[in-house]
Design a protein around this motif. Structure first.
Motif, PDB file in Angstrom:
ATOM      1  N   TYR A  41      -7.738   1.409  -7.764  1.00  0.00           N
ATOM      2  CA  TYR A  41      -6.914   0.207  -8.449  1.00  0.00           C
ATOM      3  C   TYR A  41      -7.484   0.017  -9.810  1.00  0.00           C
ATOM      4  CZ  TYR A  41      -5.561  -0.770  -3.688  1.00  0.00           C
ATOM      5  OH  TYR A  41      -5.075  -0.489  -2.467  1.00  0.00           O
ATOM      6  N   PHE A  56      -6.882   0.415   9.331  1.00  0.00           N
ATOM      7  CA  PHE A  56      -6.048   1.668   9.953  1.00  0.00           C
ATOM      8  C   PHE A  56      -6.929   2.969   9.851  1.00  0.00           C
ATOM      9  CE2 PHE A  56      -4.362   1.519   5.595  1.00  0.00           C
ATOM     10  CZ  PHE A  56      -4.303   3.011   5.328  1.00  0.00           C
ATOM     11  N   GLN A  57      -8.054   2.959   9.129  1.00  0.00           N
ATOM     12  CA  GLN A  57      -8.719   4.025   9.126  1.00  0.00           C
ATOM     13  C   GLN A  57      -9.608   4.446  10.326  1.00  0.00           C
ATOM     14  OE1 GLN A  57      -8.478   1.927   6.734  1.00  0.00           O
ATOM     15  NE2 GLN A  57      -8.258   3.013   4.611  1.00  0.00           N
ATOM     16  N   ASP A  88       0.901  -1.254   0.118  1.00  0.00           N
ATOM     17  CA  ASP A  88       0.082  -0.128  -0.163  1.00  0.00           C
ATOM     18  C   ASP A  88       1.013   1.203  -0.109  1.00  0.00           C
ATOM     19  OD1 ASP A  88      -2.140   1.788   0.381  1.00  0.00           O
ATOM     20  OD2 ASP A  88      -2.738   1.229   2.238  1.00  0.00           O
ATOM     21  N   THR A  92      -0.094   4.610   0.854  1.00  0.00           N
ATOM     22  CA  THR A  92      -0.613   5.229   1.802  1.00  0.00           C
ATOM     23  C   THR A  92       0.502   5.285   2.981  1.00  0.00           C
ATOM     24  OG1 THR A  92      -2.894   4.896   1.235  1.00  0.00           O
ATOM     25  CG2 THR A  92      -2.455   5.841   3.450  1.00  0.00           C
ATOM     26  N   TYR A 152      -7.248   8.635   8.667  1.00  0.00           N
ATOM     27  CA  TYR A 152      -6.285   8.009   9.439  1.00  0.00           C
ATOM     28  C   TYR A 152      -5.390   8.798  10.180  1.00  0.00           C
ATOM     29  CZ  TYR A 152      -3.307   8.764   5.375  1.00  0.00           C
ATOM     30  OH  TYR A 152      -2.668   9.372   4.387  1.00  0.00           O
ATOM     31  N   TYR A 182       0.153   9.618  -5.799  1.00  0.00           N
ATOM     32  CA  TYR A 182       1.232   8.564  -6.018  1.00  0.00           C
ATOM     33  C   TYR A 182       0.577   7.908  -7.132  1.00  0.00           C
ATOM     34  CZ  TYR A 182      -1.777   6.786  -2.540  1.00  0.00           C
ATOM     35  OH  TYR A 182      -2.957   6.329  -1.982  1.00  0.00           O
ATOM     36  N   GLY A 203      -7.510  10.188   2.790  1.00  0.00           N
ATOM     37  CA  GLY A 203      -7.141   9.969   1.266  1.00  0.00           C
ATOM     38  C   GLY A 203      -7.799   8.739   0.750  1.00  0.00           C
ATOM     39  N   PHE A 204      -7.532   8.458  -0.554  1.00  0.00           N
ATOM     40  CA  PHE A 204      -8.139   7.550  -1.257  1.00  0.00           C
ATOM     41  C   PHE A 204      -6.985   6.862  -2.174  1.00  0.00           C
ATOM     42  CE2 PHE A 204      -8.451  11.058  -4.286  1.00  0.00           C
ATOM     43  CZ  PHE A 204      -8.175  10.537  -5.451  1.00  0.00           C
ATOM     44  N   SER A 205      -7.280   5.499  -2.376  1.00  0.00           N
ATOM     45  CA  SER A 205      -6.586   4.835  -3.369  1.00  0.00           C
ATOM     46  C   SER A 205      -7.609   4.082  -4.513  1.00  0.00           C
ATOM     47  CB  SER A 205      -5.629   3.828  -2.833  1.00  0.00           C
ATOM     48  OG  SER A 205      -4.886   4.068  -1.858  1.00  0.00           O
ATOM     49  N   ARG A 231     -10.887   2.710  -2.570  1.00  0.00           N
ATOM     50  CA  ARG A 231     -11.019   2.758  -1.243  1.00  0.00           C
ATOM     51  C   ARG A 231     -10.339   3.966  -0.380  1.00  0.00           C
ATOM     52  NH1 ARG A 231     -10.883  -1.520   2.538  1.00  0.00           N
ATOM     53  NH2 ARG A 231     -12.174  -2.637   1.103  1.00  0.00           N
ATOM     54  N   GLY A 232     -10.824   4.293   0.729  1.00  0.00           N
ATOM     55  CA  GLY A 232     -10.081   5.362   1.244  1.00  0.00           C
ATOM     56  C   GLY A 232     -10.714   5.728   2.630  1.00  0.00           C
ATOM     57  N   GLY A 233     -10.260   6.689   3.336  1.00  0.00           N
ATOM     58  CA  GLY A 233     -10.732   7.260   4.639  1.00  0.00           C
ATOM     59  C   GLY A 233      -9.760   8.051   5.412  1.00  0.00           C
ATOM     60  N   GLN A 248      -1.808   0.846  -8.028  1.00  0.00           N
ATOM     61  CA  GLN A 248      -2.397   1.808  -7.000  1.00  0.00           C
ATOM     62  C   GLN A 248      -2.250   3.246  -7.418  1.00  0.00           C
ATOM     63  OE1 GLN A 248      -0.953   2.224  -3.155  1.00  0.00           O
ATOM     64  NE2 GLN A 248      -3.004   1.481  -2.272  1.00  0.00           N
ATOM     65  N   GLU A 298      -3.527  11.757  -0.884  1.00  0.00           N
ATOM     66  CA  GLU A 298      -3.479  11.681   0.375  1.00  0.00           C
ATOM     67  C   GLU A 298      -3.372  13.430   0.929  1.00  0.00           C
ATOM     68  OE1 GLU A 298      -3.935   8.966   2.004  1.00  0.00           O
ATOM     69  OE2 GLU A 298      -3.199   7.432   0.440  1.00  0.00           O
TER      70      GLU A 298
END
Ligand SMILES: N[C@@H](Cc1c[nH]c[nH+]1)C(=O)O
Length: 370
Positions: free
Chosen positions: A306, A265-266, A84, A86, A288, A108, A302-304, A284-286, A128, A132
């Motif tokens: 795919y 981890f969110q 990941d 993040t 943290y 990124y 943030g979000f990532s 997905r994101g959230g 990915q 962030e």
């Protein structure tokens, strides 16, 4: 019989991407990155591998199990390949960019690798792309992050977008405040399984509305409000309502307040992104916490994204005009055609032909369709 290596077999969960999907994937990455950086998210490129301890310290326990490790003959230490980006963005924010004013916006794009596929049938190596926002985890920050993700996906050709909002730390917050339970783990497990009977057996009857009300935001939020679970809970619902309003016009929103799988981890907010015609989650994101070397903690969101599902659905493809230049064609012809957006394939000898080179046109003094 030839052995697997000479047959070019790849390990399970890894694959080659060929034409036209490789070009589509490349185009999708560029489109998504361009849209994200246009919102002020500066691109960073962390390395593919880091010292194991440095990556593990920034991941959840589940994330640490997912790392592929190698021994580095140079440093004589164990390195881990990132699963990941993040946590790497968090490390950069907490170290090399710690002096920069907040909020810090980073983006990124790169491959990540996990030991176990993240979803059934998924690849273990995935591309990915993400953003962030470090220094804030307010509703305003969440609104921006959600908008950037949805705009980028729309630009990449995704339609019929939907967002599932979840509140990963909600149950712990409620249990600490107004809704104590004797066995929080049992209540959590029952909520994870959406198992009403086990929830009652675990003494968590007060939490039943969290399962019952999950669904489209327009009905879930009023139903959750009606459960009257206190001021802290209502503040979370206000946030979900504000985010639903922010996303409207770009996506449908559903709320499932207890979903926490994949949100290890969110903190107060998590979300999953889906698009029409693509079965699996596309991002997905959230919110943290970024941990600084001195022990200080900083909120972030943030979000990532795919891209595999997008590529499989045929997004990112472009019809190319591909012209065959017969042997002896003047080099200037090719230069002019490429400047005009053509893809040119020049014959190396008189026996090369247009068809074997998958060309749509041939140069006959002018482009002629095949
Ligand atoms: N990187 C996380 C999502 C995320 C980005 N920022 C915060 N959360 C994931 O892929 O699951």
């Amino acid at each position: 019989m030839t052995d697997p290596i000479s047959r070019g077999l790849l390990p399970e969960g890894f694959r080659d991407r060929l034409a036209p999907r490789a070009a589509a994937a490349d185009r999708l990455v560029r489109t998504l990155c361009d849209r994200i950086t246009a919102h002020g998210y500066d691109l960073v490129q962390p390395p593919l591998a880091e010292f194991e301890d440095s990556l593990i310290g920034r991941l959840s326990d589940g994330g640490a199990q997912d790392l592929l490790r190698v021994i580095d003959p140079v440093s004589q230490r164990t390195l881990a390949i990132r699963s990941d980006i993040t946590p790497q963005a968090g490390r950069i924010a907490a170290t090399r960019l710690a002096h920069r004013p907040r909020p810090l916006r980073l983006s990124y794009a790169g491959p990540v690798l996990s030991v176990r596929p993240p979803q059934v049938g998924a690849e273990r190596e995935r591309m990915q792309i993400g953003a962030e926002l470090i220094g804030h985890d307010s509703v305003a920050a969440a609104g921006e992050i959600l908008t950037v993700a949805l705009e980028a996906l729309t630009a990449a050709g995704c339609a019929d977008l939907s967002v599932d909002l979840t509140l990963p730390s909600l149950v712990e917050e409620l249990a600490e405040a107004d809704w104590p339970v004797d066995n929080l783990d049992a209540v959590r497990a029952a909520l994870d399984g959406k198992d009403h009977a086990s929830l009652i057996a675990a003494g968590g009857a007060a939490y039943a509305p969290l399962i019952e009300a999950a669904g489209p935001a327009a009905s879930a939020i009023p139903a959750l409000r009606a459960a009257g679970m206190g001021a802290a809970f209502d503040r979370r619902l206000d946030a979900a309502e504000a985010l639903t309003a922010r996303a409207s016009g770009l996506a449908r929103v559903t709320v499932d307040p207890t979903e926490r799988r994949g949100f290890e981890f969110q903190t107060w907010l998590g979300f999953s992104l889906f698009a029409g015609g693509i079965a699996s989650e596309i991002g997905r994101g959230g919110t943290y916490i970024v941990r600084h070397p001195g022990g200080a903690e900083e909120p972030a969101i943030g979000f990532s994204l795919y891209i595999d599902g997008l590529v499989q659905a045929g997004l990112g493809r472009r019809k190319t005009r591909r012209i065959f230049l017969p042997h002896g064609t003047d080099a200037g012809v090719g230069t002019a055609l490429r400047a005009d957006g053509w893809v040119t394939v020049a014959a190396l000898s008189g026996s090369d032909d247009a068809e074997a080179n998958a060309c749509t046109h041939i140069w006959t003094g002018e482009p002629a369709a095949l």
